[in-house]
Design a protein around this motif. Structure first.
Motif, short mmCIF file in Angstrom:
data_model
loop_
_atom_site.label_atom_id
_atom_site.label_comp_id
_atom_site.label_asym_id
_atom_site.label_seq_id
_atom_site.Cartn_x
_atom_site.Cartn_y
_atom_site.Cartn_z
N HIS A 3 1.34 -1.27 0.14
CA HIS A 3 -0.14 -0.23 0.42
C HIS A 3 0.55 1.08 -0.14
CE1 HIS A 3 -3.89 -1.85 0.27
NE2 HIS A 3 -3.11 -3.20 1.07
N PRO A 4 1.07 2.58 -0.69
CA PRO A 4 1.23 3.54 -0.58
C PRO A 4 1.27 3.91 0.88
CG PRO A 4 -1.12 3.94 -1.61
CD PRO A 4 -0.81 2.19 -1.01
N THR A 5 2.69 4.60 0.91
CA THR A 5 2.85 5.58 2.52
C THR A 5 3.17 6.60 1.95
OG1 THR A 5 5.16 5.13 2.34
CG2 THR A 5 4.17 3.02 3.27
N PRO A 6 2.04 7.64 2.37
CA PRO A 6 1.85 8.79 1.79
C PRO A 6 3.28 9.52 2.53
CG PRO A 6 0.23 8.55 4.14
CD PRO A 6 0.55 6.88 3.11
N LEU A 7 3.76 9.49 4.20
CA LEU A 7 5.01 10.12 4.53
C LEU A 7 6.17 9.79 4.27
CD1 LEU A 7 4.36 9.94 8.60
CD2 LEU A 7 3.67 12.02 6.98
N ALA A 8 6.09 8.19 3.31
CA ALA A 8 7.37 8.19 2.58
C ALA A 8 7.36 9.22 1.89
CB ALA A 8 7.49 6.69 2.70
N ASP A 9 6.57 9.37 0.45
CA ASP A 9 6.18 9.72 -0.99
C ASP A 9 6.87 11.32 0.08
OD1 ASP A 9 5.60 7.24 -1.68
OD2 ASP A 9 4.42 8.09 -1.80
N LEU A 48 -15.37 8.64 -11.25
CA LEU A 48 -14.63 8.18 -10.40
C LEU A 48 -14.85 8.41 -8.92
CD1 LEU A 48 -11.46 6.30 -12.16
CD2 LEU A 48 -14.07 5.23 -12.63
N PRO A 49 -14.91 7.03 -8.26
CA PRO A 49 -15.36 7.41 -7.15
C PRO A 49 -14.02 8.95 -6.05
CG PRO A 49 -16.48 6.01 -7.56
CD PRO A 49 -15.41 6.52 -8.15
N VAL A 50 -14.02 9.41 -5.80
CA VAL A 50 -12.56 10.21 -5.50
C VAL A 50 -12.72 9.43 -3.98
CG1 VAL A 50 -12.07 12.43 -4.80
CG2 VAL A 50 -13.03 12.33 -6.68
N PRO A 51 -11.31 9.03 -3.63
CA PRO A 51 -11.10 8.62 -1.86
C PRO A 51 -10.60 10.07 -1.41
CG PRO A 51 -9.25 8.30 -3.46
CD PRO A 51 -10.44 8.54 -4.27
N PRO A 52 -10.40 9.47 0.10
CA PRO A 52 -10.25 10.19 0.90
C PRO A 52 -9.02 10.21 0.59
CG PRO A 52 -11.59 8.42 1.87
CD PRO A 52 -11.75 8.36 0.90
N HIS A 53 -8.53 11.37 0.58
CA HIS A 53 -7.11 11.93 0.82
C HIS A 53 -6.18 11.30 2.02
CE1 HIS A 53 -2.81 13.66 -0.07
NE2 HIS A 53 -3.25 14.05 -1.59
N PRO A 54 -5.54 10.85 2.03
CA PRO A 54 -4.52 9.73 3.27
C PRO A 54 -4.21 11.25 4.57
CG PRO A 54 -3.09 9.88 0.93
CD PRO A 54 -4.29 10.24 0.78
N LEU A 55 -3.29 12.21 3.72
CA LEU A 55 -2.65 13.29 4.02
C LEU A 55 -3.82 14.50 4.80
CD1 LEU A 55 -0.15 14.99 1.67
CD2 LEU A 55 0.75 13.15 3.44
N VAL A 81 2.83 6.63 13.15
CA VAL A 81 1.77 7.04 12.42
C VAL A 81 0.76 6.32 11.13
CG1 VAL A 81 0.94 9.36 10.60
CG2 VAL A 81 3.18 9.47 12.64
N VAL A 82 -0.60 6.40 11.76
CA VAL A 82 -0.98 5.38 10.48
C VAL A 82 -2.19 6.47 9.80
CG1 VAL A 82 -3.54 5.29 12.57
CG2 VAL A 82 -3.13 3.59 10.93
N ASP A 83 -2.24 5.53 8.88
CA ASP A 83 -3.71 6.13 7.70
C ASP A 83 -4.75 6.08 7.87
OD1 ASP A 83 -4.80 7.66 5.65
OD2 ASP A 83 -4.19 6.21 4.35
N ARG A 84 -5.67 7.32 8.36
CA ARG A 84 -6.93 6.48 8.82
C ARG A 84 -7.80 6.31 7.67
NH1 ARG A 84 -9.19 9.42 14.01
NH2 ARG A 84 -8.08 9.08 15.26
N SER A 85 -7.04 6.70 6.19
CA SER A 85 -8.47 6.48 4.94
C SER A 85 -8.04 5.24 4.28
CB SER A 85 -7.90 7.03 4.09
OG SER A 85 -6.51 7.55 3.69
N ASN A 86 -6.73 4.30 4.86
CA ASN A 86 -6.56 3.10 4.14
C ASN A 86 -7.52 2.00 5.20
OD1 ASN A 86 -5.61 0.97 2.98
ND2 ASN A 86 -4.16 1.64 2.13
N ASN A 87 -7.48 1.20 5.50
CA ASN A 87 -7.53 0.25 6.70
C ASN A 87 -6.70 -0.57 7.04
OD1 ASN A 87 -9.42 1.03 8.28
ND2 ASN A 87 -11.75 0.62 6.47
#
Length: 324
Positions: A3-9, A48-55, A81-87
């Protein structure tokens, strides 16, 4: 599948605590701009459905207070730190620390902070060139080299319903770095920095870090092999206590707590406003597309009704139609 890691990016390498906040705010602005561009493309692009943004959905779940076993016994925090938009997302680990450019610099500052008599003058000579602290924010990668051996002093896990937002961590780092930008061994060193950030997020003054009677939330760590004792925190090379909890509590209450709470509140409002704008523009794209489809259907219906009317006129105007 990874899964993508928003902080690493967002943070490909170590950055200053100031840059950590700046990069985050720029990323939020970019996210809303992307949503706006998608809204502009609503009539020409598939919707397309727009997903919640992880940031917008990053929260702190756990903090570990660490102390290196060797050298100057450097102390730092590992923040989960956890991304709540990605279970399915695993927590990302951020290392927050205060340092100086070299160990020699720390020793020089220690001597000048204590005050050592000059052989020539016999007078105490304080430093005329204070060392600027290097406050770093580093996202750990799975492939990162192992940390040097370190003891776990405190381990705090936040309740699920009371996890600080990621921007609250950034607010704490920014205020603490700005308040005391210089590294002074007996006052504003690595332990002081880690204790301030820990106390700001956990709540209240730094004395709350210490386990007290009836407190079952904050406890000395007891996992992962030998754990350092709480009394070893804040010591330098095992020789002496560089700063006391009372001194840290005093500085926290006098100069950190109020600006931290103000900055954290302001930053949270900015993030929530950005999230509202993002959601509005993201949903606006879907709404605009739906309206465009409805208008197209209505236009087709108008054309169809006009064609039916024309055919009726033709039938009514024909000889067979008039006989009927």
């Amino acid at each position: 599948m990874a899964h993508p890691t928003p902080l690493a990016d967002l943070y490909p390498g170590s950055v200053s605590t100031t840059a950590a906040l700046t990069n985050y705010l720029h990323a939020l602005a970019h996210a809303t701009q992307q949503a706006e561009r998608r809204a502009d493309e609503a009539e020409t692009a598939p919707v397309l459905p727009v997903p919640p943004h992880p940031l917008f959905n990053l929260f702190v779940t756990r903090i570990k207070f660490m102390k290196k076993k060797a050298a100057s016994e450097h102390e730092y925090l590992l923040v989960y730190v956890v991304d709540r938009s990605n279970n399915n997302a695993e927590p990302e680990v951020v290392k927050c620390e205060r340092d100086v450019d070299t160990v020699v610099g720390a020793i020089t500052q220690a001597v000048s902070s204590i005050g050592v008599k000059s052989p020539a003058s016999g007078m105490s000579s304080p430093s005329s060139r204070p060392l600027r602290a290097v406050d770093r924010f580093t996202v750990r990668r799975p492939w990162s080299p192992d940390e040097p051996p370190a003891d776990l002093i405190y381990d705090y896990t936040f309740p699920a319903d009371n996890q600080p937002s990621f921007d609250r961590l950034l607010a704490a780092l920014s205020v603490i770095s700005s308040d005391s930008p210089e590294y002074i061994l007996l006052r504003c060193q690595c332990y002081w920095f880690a204790a301030m950030v820990f106390g700001a997020l956990v709540g209240g003054a730094v004395q709350n870090i210490r386990p007290i009677a009836g407190n079952t939330t904050i406890q000395p760590a007891a996992e992962g092999g030998r754990a350092a004792t709480p009394t070893s925190a804040g010591t330098f090379w095992g020789l002496f206590q560089v700063v006391t909890d009372r001194q840290i509590d005093s500085v926290f209450a006098a100069s950190i707590q109020e600006p931290f709470l103000a900055n954290a509140s302001t930053l949270r409002m900015e993030v929530e406003a950005g999230l509202e704008l993002y959601n509005k523009r993201a949903s606006g794209r879907t709404q605009a597309a739906a309206e465009a489809r409805a208008e197209a259907v209505e236009a087709e219906n108008i054309e169809l009704r006009a064609e039916i009317a024309r055919l009726k006129q033709q039938v009514q105007g024909s000889p067979s139609g008039s006989n009927a």
